[in-house]
Design a protein around this motif. Structure first.
Motif, PDB file in Angstrom:
ATOM      1  N   ILE A  97      37.887  33.778  55.313  1.00 24.57           N
ATOM      2  CA  ILE A  97      37.115  34.184  56.590  1.00 24.57           C
ATOM      3  C   ILE A  97      37.099  35.646  56.689  1.00 24.57           C
ATOM      4  O   ILE A  97      36.289  36.211  57.259  1.00 24.57           O
ATOM      5  CB  ILE A  97      37.887  33.334  57.664  1.00 24.57           C
ATOM      6  N   CYS A  98      38.407  36.221  56.383  1.00 27.96           N
ATOM      7  CA  CYS A  98      38.378  37.488  56.757  1.00 27.96           C
ATOM      8  C   CYS A  98      37.655  38.494  55.703  1.00 27.96           C
ATOM      9  O   CYS A  98      37.038  39.480  56.028  1.00 27.96           O
ATOM     10  CB  CYS A  98      40.082  37.906  56.817  1.00 27.96           C
ATOM     11  N   MET A  99      37.577  37.935  54.589  1.00 27.37           N
ATOM     12  CA  MET A  99      36.677  38.769  53.550  1.00 27.37           C
ATOM     13  C   MET A  99      35.127  38.545  53.945  1.00 27.37           C
ATOM     14  O   MET A  99      34.534  39.404  53.837  1.00 27.37           O
ATOM     15  CB  MET A  99      36.913  37.957  52.293  1.00 27.37           C
ATOM     16  N   TRP A 100      34.785  37.332  54.623  1.00 29.01           N
ATOM     17  CA  TRP A 100      33.460  37.387  55.042  1.00 29.01           C
ATOM     18  C   TRP A 100      33.309  38.412  56.223  1.00 29.01           C
ATOM     19  O   TRP A 100      32.259  38.908  56.335  1.00 29.01           O
ATOM     20  CB  TRP A 100      33.036  36.113  55.423  1.00 29.01           C
ATOM     21  N   MET A 101      34.185  38.555  57.076  1.00 26.28           N
ATOM     22  CA  MET A 101      34.137  39.286  58.195  1.00 26.28           C
ATOM     23  C   MET A 101      33.915  40.905  57.860  1.00 26.28           C
ATOM     24  O   MET A 101      33.596  41.575  58.651  1.00 26.28           O
ATOM     25  CB  MET A 101      35.062  39.235  59.320  1.00 26.28           C
ATOM     26  N   ALA A 102      34.659  41.152  56.636  1.00 26.93           N
ATOM     27  CA  ALA A 102      34.757  42.466  56.379  1.00 26.93           C
ATOM     28  C   ALA A 102      33.658  43.025  55.627  1.00 26.93           C
ATOM     29  O   ALA A 102      33.448  44.228  55.308  1.00 26.93           O
ATOM     30  CB  ALA A 102      35.866  42.443  55.295  1.00 26.93           C
ATOM     31  N   VAL A 103      32.411  42.182  55.532  1.00 33.25           N
ATOM     32  CA  VAL A 103      31.151  42.718  54.966  1.00 33.25           C
ATOM     33  C   VAL A 103      30.490  43.715  55.660  1.00 33.25           C
ATOM     34  O   VAL A 103      30.645  43.663  57.111  1.00 33.25           O
ATOM     35  CB  VAL A 103      30.101  41.521  54.451  1.00 33.25           C
ATOM     36  N   ASP A 104      29.687  44.738  55.137  1.00 36.13           N
ATOM     37  CA  ASP A 104      29.066  45.834  55.774  1.00 36.13           C
ATOM     38  C   ASP A 104      27.878  45.346  56.319  1.00 36.13           C
ATOM     39  O   ASP A 104      26.727  45.882  55.938  1.00 36.13           O
ATOM     40  CB  ASP A 104      29.000  46.983  54.781  1.00 36.13           C
ATOM     41  N   ASN A 105      27.640  44.139  57.245  1.00 35.95           N
ATOM     42  CA  ASN A 105      26.698  43.684  57.788  1.00 35.95           C
ATOM     43  C   ASN A 105      27.141  43.423  58.948  1.00 35.95           C
ATOM     44  O   ASN A 105      27.988  42.335  59.430  1.00 35.95           O
ATOM     45  CB  ASN A 105      25.981  42.535  57.044  1.00 35.95           C
ATOM     46  N   GLU A 106      26.503  44.140  60.213  1.00 38.03           N
ATOM     47  CA  GLU A 106      26.981  44.071  61.548  1.00 38.03           C
ATOM     48  C   GLU A 106      26.876  42.512  61.957  1.00 38.03           C
ATOM     49  O   GLU A 106      27.410  41.902  62.838  1.00 38.03           O
ATOM     50  CB  GLU A 106      26.219  45.076  62.198  1.00 38.03           C
ATOM     51  N   GLU A 107      25.593  41.904  61.805  1.00 34.87           N
ATOM     52  CA  GLU A 107      25.318  40.433  62.202  1.00 34.87           C
ATOM     53  C   GLU A 107      26.162  39.542  61.647  1.00 34.87           C
ATOM     54  O   GLU A 107      26.543  38.797  62.293  1.00 34.87           O
ATOM     55  CB  GLU A 107      23.940  40.364  61.884  1.00 34.87           C
ATOM     56  N   ILE A 108      26.542  39.574  60.412  1.00 40.65           N
ATOM     57  CA  ILE A 108      27.368  38.804  59.661  1.00 40.65           C
ATOM     58  C   ILE A 108      28.790  38.937  60.087  1.00 40.65           C
ATOM     59  O   ILE A 108      29.355  37.915  60.527  1.00 40.65           O
ATOM     60  CB  ILE A 108      27.442  38.835  58.162  1.00 40.65           C
ATOM     61  N   SER A 109      29.178  40.158  60.411  1.00 38.37           N
ATOM     62  CA  SER A 109      30.602  40.399  60.833  1.00 38.37           C
ATOM     63  C   SER A 109      31.018  40.067  62.254  1.00 38.37           C
ATOM     64  O   SER A 109      31.877  39.234  62.289  1.00 38.37           O
ATOM     65  CB  SER A 109      30.972  41.674  60.684  1.00 38.37           C
TER      66      SER A 109
END
Length: 848
Positions: A223-235
């Motif tokens: 879950i933290c790895m997905w939040m770490a992506v460089d995409n503001e909407e996904i984060s």
């Protein structure tokens, strides 16, 4: 203490719909009896209470206990079936009713319930199979890379909607939905990831058991790895998912659904601590994007500090300070222009400062705050290295970040050896990055007089030099703001000292003697802080045109005019307004206009001081001159803000006088006062024991009653407003009497209903009216006679009452007086009253 008697007592409570007391009686009886048959009855009866209270899980539990004692207890079986049906366990409810129907086959109620439950079970199965098929179809479309784009979008939206519905979320969860949603996330398609994450958020919202399961099935690392992506909407979407999980685990935002049994899960504290630990680790992880870091900070900021400071437990904050404060400080210390900087957004450091401020405010005692400060000091010292300028920059940047958050702590850290000197020295560096970090830190650093003085002495020349030489606009602006801000604050502080307008605690003589006896130091007033010295300094300042200078300072850009500086300026203005003779000069030089923004913005203390100064000016000045044009309407709110019990009597009094002056100008101003909800406060002050406050409030009301909306409030039933005015007319205080009589005269002239109402509100009305008409003061007497005329004009029956009283004799004596310029207006009203009575035929003209 008799169980049988307690059972009967419980039955009476139940019949009276008092289920709480019934439960209490049954429970007490259970503890006192060992008779199994009586226990079964008590459990059965308590189950009935829980059914009425919609506590279905407890109702089912009590009914089961009764059935354990007596398996053929038909009432207990039926009550359990009712509870189980409400809990959604239709198959178990069906079995209980079936047993009831077997025991009493002719009972029509049981047969009807069997049919209804059977139909409901069939409907539920049909819906389940239908939902399962829809879910399967949606996943097939979404996971098929060749499916039509429009179909995929529709399927994704349907999936999100389904996840937000309780029944849909449960079917998704039961049909391997979490694993399938994880597959969608791993497709690395942004649209699919967003749809999957938003569906998971819906599934976790308000359901502790599902949230716990989703957290463990997916794993906090992923879950933290997905939040770490460089995409503001996904984060942001993953942040919302983690927030939904956190809320469900902590019991916040739980959906209230009557009849739904609460899931039994393990203690969630361990999971919440695990989430916190991973969020703290994200802060210093170079693989985390700027948006991801922002979201981690936001989650910590929202969930760690207490939402209500009355709650004693701040253990989450203590855990974060002990295990993650240095990680937060590392984020605050980042210098974007340096090569080793963590990925940041333009808001990251500010978000870190907000988190630091919230954590510091959540601490309960000095030892906790000292620990916080010591960790900060240790971190800053570890970054100071004379041989490594980049590392030292991190130390200054840390102080700058803390100054943007907990300011008091930041000011303490500025007192660390060499910090201020280092900031000023960096301004003289040849490197632009050094200059930028230094000037950014100096801006919030100059909010204390000692710091501002240090910067003026040691740094203003350097700042001017930097401003001249640099081509970097960021540095240019910040250098200018720092020097101007520092000078502005220092000038304001000096003026406060000159006017002696700091708050000084009054020394209690007994405590002073006690301190002297115990050989404690007692601070003495400086000779030049005595009233006569301060008075002369204020006069000199006014003569030198200080108001014009203050007005210019108030107009300064918000970047350099801090809230602290505004408070100092407000203190100076209040001190200058002390002598009523000087207020005309202050208005003439633009003081009234300058005070308005100080009263509306800034610190709470500053706004009160500025509002008080405005009240002093409004009390004695012509509002059209002091606050020309539309500006006068802005004065109302600050004055109204002084009408509360937290302010002192002088502030209350001068605010009321100011509002009286304003309310006498125009109906538009009266409406503004009403709109600011001042009427209830003004009415409260009319009840005050303090003569001057009561007088000021009554005079203000006297002006306000001209307004129709205020008149309607007096006309309305169910209030004592008119009674209060009438009784105030009977006061011994002449000024209160005069104001109340004026209000009564205007009210009775405007509203005939109030003429009748006046005679009903108190039995003393006639005696009070006669006293007014006989008053020594012509102004009060005139107002009393106008009230009498209004009553006579309103209704012939009222006129009869007055003629039948001694008032006729009073009117006759006054009316017969010889013409006299000084009191002609009084005599004329009395004569008009007599003429009106003659018109009614109640009296006849006197003939000699």
């Amino acid at each position: 203490e008799d169980p049988a008697q307690l059972k009967e007592e419980g039955n009476k409570y139940f019949q009276a719909n008092d289920y709480e007391n019934a439960i209490h009686s049954y429970t007490k009886a259970m503890k006192l009896t060992k008779d199994k048959s009586l226990q079964a009855v008590l459990y059965r009866n308590r189950a009935a209470c829980f059914l009425k209270k919609e506590s279905y899980a407890q109702a089912a539990s009590d009914a089961s206990r009764a059935i354990d004692i007596n398996a053929s207890d038909i009432k207990a079986l039926y009550r359990r079936s009712q509870a189980l049906e409400r809990l959604g366990k239709l198959d178990q409810a069906f079995k209980d009713v079936q047993r009831c129907a077997t025991i009493e086959p002719r009972n029509k109620n049981f047969q009807e319930t069997l049919r209804r439950l059977g139909a409901n079970i069939q409907d539920k199965l049909r819906i389940q199979f239908s939902t399962d098929a829809r879910v399967q179809n949606m996943f097939e479309i979404l996971l098929d890379g060749n499916s039509d784009k429009e179909k995929r979008e529709k399927a994704a939206n349907n999936l999100i909607v389904l996840g937000r519905e309780e029944a849909g979320a449960e079917r998704l969860f039961q049909n391997n939905g979490v694993r399938l949603l994880q597959q969608l996330i791993e497709t690395k398609n942004a649209e699919m990831i967003l749809a999957a994450v938003r569906t998971l958020s819906g599934m976790c919202t308000g359901h502790q058991a599902r949230a716990t399961a989703v957290l463990h099935l997916l794993g906090i690392d992923k879950i933290c790895m997905w939040m770490a992506v460089d995409n503001e909407e996904i984060s942001m979407a993953v942040c919302n998912l983690l927030q939904a999980i956190t809320d469900s685990l902590s019991g916040e935002g739980r959906k209230e659904q009557h009849g739904k049994e609460e899931a039994l899960v393990l203690d969630t504290k361990k999971d919440l601590k695990m989430i916190t630990t991973h969020l703290l680790d994200m802060l210093v992880n170079k693989k985390v994007s700027g948006p991801g870091r922002d979201q981690a900070l936001n989650l910590l900021s929202k969930n760690i500090p207490r939402k209500d400071l009355r709650i004693q437990d701040n253990s989450r904050t203590i855990f974060v300070i002990d295990n993650g404060l240095k990680k937060i400080l590392k984020v605050a210390s980042q210098v974007p222009e340096l090569p080793d900087c963590l990925p940041l957004t333009e808001n990251t450091r500010m978000v870190a400062s907000i988190l630091l401020n919230k954590l510091y405010d959540d601490l309960r005692c000095d030892p906790e705050r000292d620990n916080f400060r010591e960790i900060c000091e240790e971190y800053i010292k570890s970054k100071i290295d004379p041989q490594d300028m980049d590392k030292t920059l991190h130390a200054i940047q840390t102080v700058s970040g803390i100054l943007q958050g907990p300011l008091d702590l930041g000011n303490k850290l500025l007192g660390m050896k060499g910090i201020m000197e280092m900031m000023v020295a960096l301004c003289g560096s040849e490197r632009e990055i050094d200059q930028l970090v230094a000037v950014e830190a100096l801006i919030p650093a100059c909010t204390k007089l000692s710091r501002a003085t240090f910067i003026i002495t040691n740094g203003v020349a350097l700042l001017k030099e930097v401003y001249k030489k640099t081509k970097n606009e960021k540095i240019k602006i910040r250098a200018l703001v720092t020097s101007d801000k520092t000078i502005l604050y220092s000038v304001a502080s000096t003026l406060v000292n000159c006017t002696n307008s700091y708050d000084v605690k009054e020394l209690v003589p007994e405590l002073v003697q006690l301190a002297q006896f115990s050989k404690q130091h007692v601070p003495e007033e400086h000779p030049k802080d005595k009233k006569d010295f301060v008075y002369r300094r204020v006069k000199r300042l006014l003569k030198a045109g200080v108001i014009s200078a203050l007005a210019c300072m108030v107009k300064a850009d918000s970047a350099i005019l801090t809230d602290q500086t505004k408070e100092l300026l407000a203190r100076v203005f209040l001190a200058l307004c002390e002598d009523p003779k000087d207020r005309g000069t202050i208005v003439a030089q633009g003081g009234g206009k300058a005070l308005i923004p100080l009263a509306l913005e800034g610190t709470d203390v500053g706004k009160v001081k500025a509002s008080h100064a405005l009240a002093k000016i409004a009390a004695v000045s012509n509002p059209d001159i002091a606050f020309p044009g539309e500006r006068v309407y802005e004065v109302v709110r600050p004055l109204v803000s002084l009408l509360n019990t937290e302010r002192d009597g002088l502030q209350n009094y001068e605010a009321l006088i100011g509002l009286t002056n304003l309310s006498g100008r125009s109906d538009k101003l009266r409406l503004k006062i009403i709109k600011e909800k001042a009427l209830p406060d003004i009415e409260n002050y009319m009840f005050e024991n303090h003569d001057q406050l009561r007088q000021a409030a009554t005079e203000c009301m006297c002006n306000l009653v001209v307004n129709k909306e205020v008149q309607e409030r007096f006309v309305a039933d169910g209030n004592d407003r008119l009674k209060l005015i009438v009784l105030l007319c009977g006061e011994d205080d002449v000024k209160v009497q005069n104001a109340a009589a004026g209000a009564l005269a205007m009210l009775t002239a405007a509203q005939k209903k109030l003429c009748h109402k006046m005679t009903q509100v108190t039995t003393q009305w006639l005696e009070i009216l006669q006293r007014l008409c006989l008053h020594d003061k012509l102004e009060v007497q005139h107002r009393g006679l106008v009230v009498a005329y209004n009553l006579i004009s309103a209704d012939q029956e009222l006129a009869k009452k007055l003629v039948a009283s001694e008032l006729l004799e009073i009117l006759t004596v006054i009316g017969k007086q010889a013409d006299d310029a000084k009191k002609q207006h009084v005599v004329n009203v009395a004569r008009e009253c007599l003429v009106k009575c003659m018109d009614y035929g109640l009296i006849k003209p006197f003939s000699q």
